[in-house]
Every structure is written in C-alpha cells, then in structure tokens.
Design a protein around this motif. Structure first.
Motif, PDB file in Angstrom:
ATOM      1  N   VAL A   1       0.842  -0.966   0.002  1.00 29.83           N
ATOM      2  CA  VAL A   1      -0.103   0.060   0.135  1.00 29.83           C
ATOM      3  C   VAL A   1       1.022   1.311   0.024  1.00 29.83           C
ATOM      4  O   VAL A   1       0.564   2.237  -0.761  1.00 29.83           O
ATOM      5  CB  VAL A   1      -0.928   0.010   1.204  1.00 29.83           C
ATOM      6  CG1 VAL A   1      -1.692   1.360   1.339  1.00 29.83           C
ATOM      7  CG2 VAL A   1      -2.041  -1.183   1.092  1.00 29.83           C
ATOM      8  N   SER A   2       1.832   1.285   0.721  1.00 32.14           N
ATOM      9  CA  SER A   2       2.627   2.558   0.844  1.00 32.14           C
ATOM     10  C   SER A   2       3.576   2.430  -0.352  1.00 32.14           C
ATOM     11  O   SER A   2       3.586   3.759  -0.964  1.00 32.14           O
ATOM     12  CB  SER A   2       3.815   2.311   2.011  1.00 32.14           C
ATOM     13  OG  SER A   2       4.671   3.332   2.173  1.00 32.14           O
ATOM     14  N   VAL A   3       4.028   1.680  -0.963  1.00 32.65           N
ATOM     15  CA  VAL A   3       4.786   1.692  -2.310  1.00 32.65           C
ATOM     16  C   VAL A   3       3.872   2.192  -3.365  1.00 32.65           C
ATOM     17  O   VAL A   3       3.908   2.963  -4.177  1.00 32.65           O
ATOM     18  CB  VAL A   3       5.226   0.287  -2.699  1.00 32.65           C
ATOM     19  CG1 VAL A   3       5.834   0.380  -4.376  1.00 32.65           C
ATOM     20  CG2 VAL A   3       6.297   0.006  -1.752  1.00 32.65           C
ATOM     21  N   LEU A   4       2.367   1.666  -3.275  1.00 29.78           N
ATOM     22  CA  LEU A   4       1.405   2.081  -4.391  1.00 29.78           C
ATOM     23  C   LEU A   4       1.254   3.486  -4.184  1.00 29.78           C
ATOM     24  O   LEU A   4       1.304   4.318  -5.260  1.00 29.78           O
ATOM     25  CB  LEU A   4       0.167   1.214  -4.171  1.00 29.78           C
ATOM     26  CG  LEU A   4      -0.951   1.465  -5.235  1.00 29.78           C
ATOM     27  CD1 LEU A   4      -0.717   1.243  -6.293  1.00 29.78           C
ATOM     28  CD2 LEU A   4      -2.373   0.920  -4.656  1.00 29.78           C
ATOM     29  N   ILE A   5       1.055   4.170  -2.863  1.00 30.34           N
ATOM     30  CA  ILE A   5       0.696   5.360  -2.574  1.00 30.34           C
ATOM     31  C   ILE A   5       1.867   6.288  -2.917  1.00 30.34           C
ATOM     32  O   ILE A   5       1.571   7.263  -3.972  1.00 30.34           O
ATOM     33  CB  ILE A   5       0.219   5.634  -1.186  1.00 30.34           C
ATOM     34  CG1 ILE A   5      -1.207   4.910  -1.025  1.00 30.34           C
ATOM     35  CG2 ILE A   5       0.108   6.971  -1.012  1.00 30.34           C
ATOM     36  CD1 ILE A   5      -1.558   5.028   0.532  1.00 30.34           C
ATOM     37  N   TRP A   6       3.134   6.129  -2.513  1.00 31.09           N
ATOM     38  CA  TRP A   6       4.180   6.813  -2.876  1.00 31.09           C
ATOM     39  C   TRP A   6       4.549   6.940  -4.109  1.00 31.09           C
ATOM     40  O   TRP A   6       5.132   7.718  -4.841  1.00 31.09           O
ATOM     41  CB  TRP A   6       5.151   6.570  -1.895  1.00 31.09           C
ATOM     42  CG  TRP A   6       5.017   7.064  -0.603  1.00 31.09           C
ATOM     43  CD1 TRP A   6       4.525   6.358   0.546  1.00 31.09           C
ATOM     44  CD2 TRP A   6       5.136   8.462   0.010  1.00 31.09           C
ATOM     45  NE1 TRP A   6       4.313   7.385   1.679  1.00 31.09           N
ATOM     46  CE2 TRP A   6       4.862   8.545   1.242  1.00 31.09           C
ATOM     47  CE3 TRP A   6       5.546   9.696  -0.656  1.00 31.09           C
ATOM     48  CZ2 TRP A   6       4.740   9.917   1.980  1.00 31.09           C
ATOM     49  CZ3 TRP A   6       5.778  10.740   0.074  1.00 31.09           C
ATOM     50  CH2 TRP A   6       5.369  10.781   1.230  1.00 31.09           C
ATOM     51  N   GLY A   7       4.402   5.545  -4.726  1.00 31.30           N
ATOM     52  CA  GLY A   7       5.042   5.353  -6.315  1.00 31.30           C
ATOM     53  C   GLY A   7       4.039   6.262  -7.210  1.00 31.30           C
ATOM     54  O   GLY A   7       4.622   6.992  -7.920  1.00 31.30           O
TER      55      GLY A   7
END
Length: 246
Positions: free
Chosen positions: A102-108
């Motif tokens: 989720v963090s990678v998706l948002i920040w990505g």
C-alpha cells in the motif's frame, strides 16, 4: 431530558470507575491485593498495625495527587488507543507485505506524478520521502507483532512516528520549496526545546557545541523527536489499557 441525565450518569460512572482503578493500581505498587478485590474471596488487603495504617493512608493521599495528574493523560490515551487499534486492525488484515504494498502504491503514484509535474529535485524529494515512510511503516508493523507490549512501545510506536515525521523532512532536503517552510520551523522548535526542555544537566550546551542543525542534522533532530513521542504515545495507550482493559 431523561436520556441526557442517563448519559451524564453513565459518563460520571465511567469516570469514577476509571479513577478508582487507577488509584487501586497506584496502591498495589506498594501494598498487595488492592485492585479488583471486590470479587475476591480474600477482599482488599489492609494493614493491621498503626504504623502500617499511617503508611497506607499517606500512600493513598499521594495517590490522589498522582491520579489527578495522570487521568487527563489517560483520556488522551483512550483516544490514541482507538486510532491505534484501527491502524493495527488494518495492518493485521493486510499483513506486513500488504502495508509495504500500500505504501509503495501510494508513494509510487505520487512519485510518478512528481516526475511529470515537478523539477528533478521535487521528484527526488517525493521518492526519498516514500522510501523513508515505507521502511518506517514496515518496521512499525514488525515490532508491533513481536516481543509483546514492551517491544511495541519501545520500537513499534517510535517507527510509526518516524513514518509520519521524517518523510517531509527528507523531502525538504531535495526541495527548496519545502525547505523554506520546514527548516525555519524546525530551527525555531529546536531552539525552544534546547532552552526549555534540554537545559537540564547542560544537555543543550552539549548539543549546541557538538552538532549543527543543517542538512542531515534536521533528519537527526526529527528522528530524535519521533522516538520519545512514540514512547509517550505508547505509554499513554498502555495507561489506557491499564485503566480500561481491552
């Protein structure tokens, strides 16, 4: 009117129960069998000597003052526990890999957006902030799952706070726009902490002589703030659990 009276009565009853539990917990630090003794066959322990009664009463009186100071903090702990449970429940459902994903998706997504809309420094700022937030969030989940309450309070909560505080500071190292806002505010906060909190034992003078608040110094400063804030937040949640167990 009757409903309002019942609501007020329920609130006052809950507060009285909280205060009694907190005071009994204080008493049990020195004297045995003080808390939850109403359903015990033995009942609450009381001293059987004059000297013992004097010490018992003095400790109880001191406890009233301690409870008066702690209970407002406990109220904040109840609120913090509510949101901590929601976050922990979400992390439990999706797992550590889910939190990272989720963090990678948002920040990505934000990093891709920054690549097309911002300068190279802005793009690097968002990317660096995402790395810090993702690693910190993952470590917060890991430490909340292992080692019990102590590990959660001493490691889980600080990394959770780090995931909140450090990304904008790291981003400011690369973005002049963010730096103009974050760094002056950080410097003002650092001066206040040194003059009003860290003056004990000459800690402020030691820090001023050894460290300079520039570049990575800002990251170190906010990490130094996030860790004790995490301990405080974890302690308040623990206090709330002590008064009102789950």
């Amino acid at each position: 009117m009757a409903t309002g009276s019942k609501t007020r009565g329920g609130v006052f009853h809950a507060i009285s129960v909280d205060l009694r539990r907190l005071h009994e917990t204080w008493m049990e630090l020195v004297f045995p069998r003080q808390r939850t003794s109403t359903h015990s066959v033995l009942g609450k322990w009381t001293p059987n000597t004059t000297t013992g009664w004097i010490g018992y009463r003095l400790w109880a009186a001191l406890g009233v003052l301690i409870v008066a100071l702690l209970y407002p903090l406990a109220l904040f702990g109840f609120m913090a526990r509510f949101y901590a449970r929601k976050a922990d429940g979400t992390a439990t459902r999706i797992g550590i890999l889910g939190v990272v994903a989720v963090s990678v998706l948002i920040w990505g997504a934000l990093t891709v957006f920054a690549h097309f809309r911002f300068s190279r420094t802005g793009f690097l700022a968002v990317g660096a902030a995402g790395v810090v937030a993702t690693i910190s969030a993952a470590l917060a989940v890991v430490f909340s799952r292992i080692g019990g309450r102590k590990t959660t309070v001493f490691l889980g909560y600080p990394f959770g706070m780090t995931a909140v505080f450090l990304p904008p500071v790291v981003a400011a190292l690369y973005s002049p726009t963010l730096a103009q806002t974050i760094f002056p505010q950080s410097e003002s906060l650092a001066i206040w902490l040194l003059d009003n909190v860290l003056y004990v034992g000459g800690i402020n003078e030691f820090l001023r002589s050894r460290y300079s608040l520039s570049g990575l110094g800002y990251v170190g400063m906010w990490f130094g703030i996030a860790v004790p804030l995490g301990w405080i937040l974890g302690g308040l949640v623990t206090l709330a659990d002590l008064i009102r167990p789950k």
